[in-house]
Design a protein around this motif. Structure first.
Motif, PDB file in Angstrom:
ATOM      1  N   SER A 398       0.837  -1.194   0.000  1.00 46.97           N
ATOM      2  CA  SER A 398       0.000   0.000   0.000  1.00 46.97           C
ATOM      3  C   SER A 398       0.873   1.244   0.000  1.00 46.97           C
ATOM      4  O   SER A 398       2.021   1.226   0.459  1.00 46.97           O
ATOM      5  CB  SER A 398      -0.901   0.012   1.236  1.00 46.97           C
ATOM      6  OG  SER A 398      -1.726  -1.134   1.290  1.00 46.97           O
ATOM      7  N   GLY A 399       0.310   2.342  -0.486  1.00 50.97           N
ATOM      8  CA  GLY A 399       1.020   3.605  -0.473  1.00 50.97           C
ATOM      9  C   GLY A 399       0.568   4.481   0.684  1.00 50.97           C
ATOM     10  O   GLY A 399      -0.598   4.460   1.069  1.00 50.97           O
ATOM     11  N   VAL A 400       1.491   5.247   1.253  1.00 53.06           N
ATOM     12  CA  VAL A 400       1.137   6.223   2.288  1.00 53.06           C
ATOM     13  C   VAL A 400       1.764   7.555   1.913  1.00 53.06           C
ATOM     14  O   VAL A 400       2.954   7.632   1.597  1.00 53.06           O
ATOM     15  CB  VAL A 400       1.562   5.756   3.701  1.00 53.06           C
ATOM     16  CG1 VAL A 400       3.040   5.411   3.767  1.00 53.06           C
ATOM     17  CG2 VAL A 400       1.225   6.831   4.735  1.00 53.06           C
ATOM     18  N   MET A 401       0.942   8.604   1.909  1.00 55.79           N
ATOM     19  CA  MET A 401       1.364   9.949   1.529  1.00 55.79           C
ATOM     20  C   MET A 401       0.843  10.933   2.556  1.00 55.79           C
ATOM     21  O   MET A 401      -0.063  10.612   3.311  1.00 55.79           O
ATOM     22  CB  MET A 401       0.799  10.294   0.137  1.00 55.79           C
ATOM     23  CG  MET A 401       1.382   9.460  -0.992  1.00 55.79           C
ATOM     24  SD  MET A 401       0.166   9.031  -2.269  1.00 55.79           S
ATOM     25  CE  MET A 401      -0.573   7.572  -1.536  1.00 55.79           C
ATOM     26  N   GLY A 402       1.398  12.129   2.572  1.00 57.88           N
ATOM     27  CA  GLY A 402       0.904  13.146   3.485  1.00 57.88           C
ATOM     28  C   GLY A 402       2.025  13.919   4.134  1.00 57.88           C
ATOM     29  O   GLY A 402       3.152  13.968   3.636  1.00 57.88           O
ATOM     30  N   ASP A 403       1.707  14.550   5.264  1.00 56.36           N
ATOM     31  CA  ASP A 403       2.710  15.298   6.012  1.00 56.36           C
ATOM     32  C   ASP A 403       3.792  14.344   6.501  1.00 56.36           C
ATOM     33  O   ASP A 403       3.489  13.243   6.974  1.00 56.36           O
ATOM     34  CB  ASP A 403       2.057  16.010   7.192  1.00 56.36           C
ATOM     35  CG  ASP A 403       0.948  16.956   6.751  1.00 56.36           C
ATOM     36  OD1 ASP A 403       1.137  17.648   5.736  1.00 56.36           O
ATOM     37  OD2 ASP A 403      -0.106  16.981   7.405  1.00 56.36           O
ATOM     38  N   ASP A 404       5.039  14.788   6.443  1.00 60.24           N
ATOM     39  CA  ASP A 404       6.155  13.893   6.720  1.00 60.24           C
ATOM     40  C   ASP A 404       6.023  13.179   8.064  1.00 60.24           C
ATOM     41  O   ASP A 404       6.239  11.973   8.164  1.00 60.24           O
ATOM     42  CB  ASP A 404       7.478  14.668   6.683  1.00 60.24           C
ATOM     43  CG  ASP A 404       7.842  15.125   5.280  1.00 60.24           C
ATOM     44  OD1 ASP A 404       7.154  14.715   4.329  1.00 60.24           O
ATOM     45  OD2 ASP A 404       8.811  15.897   5.143  1.00 60.24           O
ATOM     46  N   GLY A 405       5.679  13.917   9.118  1.00 61.09           N
ATOM     47  CA  GLY A 405       5.622  13.311  10.443  1.00 61.09           C
ATOM     48  C   GLY A 405       4.583  12.217  10.547  1.00 61.09           C
ATOM     49  O   GLY A 405       4.865  11.135  11.085  1.00 61.09           O
ATOM     50  N   VAL A 406       3.381  12.469  10.037  1.00 54.29           N
ATOM     51  CA  VAL A 406       2.315  11.468  10.114  1.00 54.29           C
ATOM     52  C   VAL A 406       2.609  10.308   9.171  1.00 54.29           C
ATOM     53  O   VAL A 406       2.444   9.141   9.516  1.00 54.29           O
ATOM     54  CB  VAL A 406       0.943  12.089   9.785  1.00 54.29           C
ATOM     55  CG1 VAL A 406      -0.171  11.088  10.058  1.00 54.29           C
ATOM     56  CG2 VAL A 406       0.714  13.362  10.587  1.00 54.29           C
ATOM     57  N   ARG A 407       3.051  10.638   7.974  1.00 53.13           N
ATOM     58  CA  ARG A 407       3.390   9.590   6.998  1.00 53.13           C
ATOM     59  C   ARG A 407       4.434   8.637   7.567  1.00 53.13           C
ATOM     60  O   ARG A 407       4.279   7.406   7.491  1.00 53.13           O
ATOM     61  CB  ARG A 407       3.917  10.234   5.720  1.00 53.13           C
ATOM     62  CG  ARG A 407       4.284   9.242   4.601  1.00 53.13           C
ATOM     63  CD  ARG A 407       5.180   9.908   3.578  1.00 53.13           C
ATOM     64  NE  ARG A 407       6.453  10.313   4.175  1.00 53.13           N
ATOM     65  CZ  ARG A 407       7.282  11.199   3.612  1.00 53.13           C
ATOM     66  NH1 ARG A 407       6.969  11.791   2.481  1.00 53.13           N
ATOM     67  NH2 ARG A 407       8.426  11.508   4.224  1.00 53.13           N
ATOM     68  N   ASP A 408       5.485   9.181   8.155  1.00 51.23           N
ATOM     69  CA  ASP A 408       6.550   8.338   8.690  1.00 51.23           C
ATOM     70  C   ASP A 408       6.070   7.538   9.902  1.00 51.23           C
ATOM     71  O   ASP A 408       6.492   6.399  10.108  1.00 51.23           O
ATOM     72  CB  ASP A 408       7.760   9.191   9.068  1.00 51.23           C
ATOM     73  CG  ASP A 408       8.421   9.838   7.848  1.00 51.23           C
ATOM     74  OD1 ASP A 408       8.104   9.414   6.711  1.00 51.23           O
ATOM     75  OD2 ASP A 408       9.229  10.769   8.032  1.00 51.23           O
ATOM     76  N   ALA A 409       5.185   8.130  10.694  1.00 48.53           N
ATOM     77  CA  ALA A 409       4.639   7.407  11.845  1.00 48.53           C
ATOM     78  C   ALA A 409       3.753   6.251  11.395  1.00 48.53           C
ATOM     79  O   ALA A 409       3.768   5.167  12.002  1.00 48.53           O
ATOM     80  CB  ALA A 409       3.849   8.359  12.738  1.00 48.53           C
TER      81      ALA A 409
END
Length: 515
Positions: A398-409
């Motif tokens: 699956s792909g995850v995108m968004g703000d760096d902090g939330v995406r990495d979490a």
């Protein structure tokens, strides 16, 4: 409509002969010089004899390989089952996900048995919990809607292939006080993932916006949650133009379902938004016939956020969680929305609909805008959103995108949970392709990088608090939500329940950081 029977999970350190069971499962690795029987509680003489016979038996130790043999004396089990873990070095601890998959593969292929003992290498609570989780995920069977009748109308012979009902994790740390809650979590996790699978597997004749909303009520019964169902009249009154526009072509009107878990002492407030297209024909931008096959899966995101919230509630975690289920059926008819229509999303932003088959982002825009009004600490949305996800990442990642902090979490939570997610960027050059001459934004843009373009569209509807954008991430699970191939590991055919484990782990991780 949705059955949520749960596996009975316990742990024991007793001698095997004192644990009656239908099957005893031990692990075999794919060693450099051939198959190797891994650490097990078998009698040393029996273990040596079995290990020496593996090549003769044609056992390789490859992952997903499960072989069933007659039971050995003094084990208490009717049969002995060898489950492969893949390449491994005897004596080295196996990764949690390797154990999860080995346990799940064995339990999945032992349908019809009542009780199974899993005697896999588990030296820590985390590893024993991984075995329990794999068992809970593997113990699934969708009963479907078969009549049980022959063609002539007479009853067909009963077929006892129900999922395994009880699993005993054989481990030397059975008395560790931390193991009991770990097994409880595994039980709830398995039940939640399996409920998601069953929702996805329901035919569109049985699962549509109204019946999905009722299923949310049914599954929530007995838990400290509040379920609010917004029908088409309320959606019209409150301005949910995305959901209404997508649902206009169907005789079965759309719904927005808001599910709230608000414990007395909550450390954080998280919002989860799920795409719930109960069937996607493409609308007037009609899909080809082959493209409609499996389109009952298009509500997997809504199923995942519902199940995640209910798991959080059942575990009693101190986090306020709100789930938004954006439910509609996308059908062509004389009342369906048309290409070049302009609709108003909740909150007033306007969208030019250039392609009615890019409908998921329209219902999700309503959900993101509504969720933003409550100023949560973070918003996670999850959707079977784009075919481009499969082109970019395949059918299992699956792909995850968004703000760096939330995406990495989210990525870290997925790694801990054992799900495959991969972080993708949100290139700024994609935004101009969504410009419209007649509305605030168009619902399609740059075709290349379509997964990311869709995420850029969604980002437009995430609100602000005190001038700062609410932290947000988008999960595209288009391929991994539905397994069209053969079952593997703990993953069955059809609905997989992907996302629930990651979202639950994310909530737990946020709480751990807030403590």
């Amino acid at each position: 409509m949705i059955k949520t029977s749960e596996l009975h999970l316990t742990a024991s350190a007793k001698e095997l002969r004192k644990i009656p069971s239908d099957a005893l499962v031990v692990a075999v690795a794919k060693g450099p010089d051939g198959p190797v029987l891994l650490e097990s509680p078998l009698d040393p003489t029996a273990a040596r004899a079995l290990g020496d016979s593996l090549q003769v038996l044609g056992v390789s130790g490859a992952a997903d390989e499960v072989r069933r043999l007659p039971g050995l004396p003094d084990t208490g089990a009717d049969s002995l089952v060898l489950t492969g873990v893949g390449p491994a070095v005897p004596g080295d601890a196996l990764p949690p996900e390797t154990l999860r998959r080995a346990a799940g593969a064995a339990v999945r292929q032992l349908n019809g048995l009542e009780t199974v003992v899993l005697a896999l290498p588990t030296g820590t609570v985390a590893l024993a919990a991984a075995v329990a989780e794999g068992a809970a995920l593997g113990a699934y069977r969708f009963e479907g809607h078969k009549s049980g009748l022959r063609a002539d109308g007479t009853p067909a012979p009963a077929k006892d292939d129900a999922a395994v009902r009880a699993v005993i994790v054989h481990t030397a740390i059975a008395d560790d006080p931390d193991l009991t809650p770990a097994l409880g979590r595994a039980t709830i996790l398995g039940k939640s993932v399996n409920a998601t699978r069953s929702l996805v597997n329901q035919p569109p004749s049985h699962l549509y916006p109204e019946s999905f909303a009722q299923a949310a009520k049914d599954l929530s019964r007995g838990l400290p949650v509040k379920v609010t169902v917004m029908d088409e009249k309320r959606l019209e009154r409150d301005g949910y133009g995305g959901i209404l526009g997508v649902g206009k072509g169907s005789s079965r009107p759309p719904r927005m379902v808001k599910v709230e878990y608000s414990p007395a002492k909550s450390a954080v407030h998280l919002a989860l938004v799920g795409k719930g297209i109960t069937f996607d024909s493409g609308g007037l931008s009609l899909k080809p016939a082959a493209g409609m096959m499996t389109m009952k899966l298009d509500m997997a995101g809504a199923a995942a956020v519902l199940s995640t919230l209910l798991a959080v509630a059942e575990l009693g975690l101190p986090a306020k969680v709100t789930a938004w289920l954006c439910l509609a059926e996308n059908m062509p008819s004389g009342t369906a929305q048309r290409p070049e229509d302009v609709i108003s999303i909740y909150g007033g932003r306007t969208v030019e609909v250039l392609n009615t088959d890019a409908e998921g982002r329209l219902v999700m825009a309503d959900g993101l805008a509504a969720a933003s009004e409550e100023a949560p600490d973070a918003i996670i949305d999850i959707a079977t959103l784009t075919g481009a996800q499969m082109i970019a990442l395949g059918k299992r990642t699956s792909g995850v995108m968004g703000d760096d902090g939330v995406r990495d979490a989210v990525k870290a939570a997925a790694d801990r949970a054992g799900e495959d997610f991969w972080p993708m960027p949100l290139p700024e050059e994609l935004r101009p392709s969504l410009d419209s001459d007649v509305a605030d934004i168009a619902n399609i843009g740059e075709r290349n990088g379509g997964m990311m373009t869709a995420a850029v569209f969604l980002r437009e509807f995430v609100g602000q608090v005190d001038g700062e954008k609410i932290p947000w991430a988008h999960l595209d699970i288009a391929g991994p939500a539905f397994n069209e191939g053969s079952a593997f590991g703990y993953t069955p055919k059809a609905g997989t329940g992907v996302g629930v484990r990651t979202l639950l782990a994310y909530v737990e991780d946020v709480l751990a950081r807030a403590a």
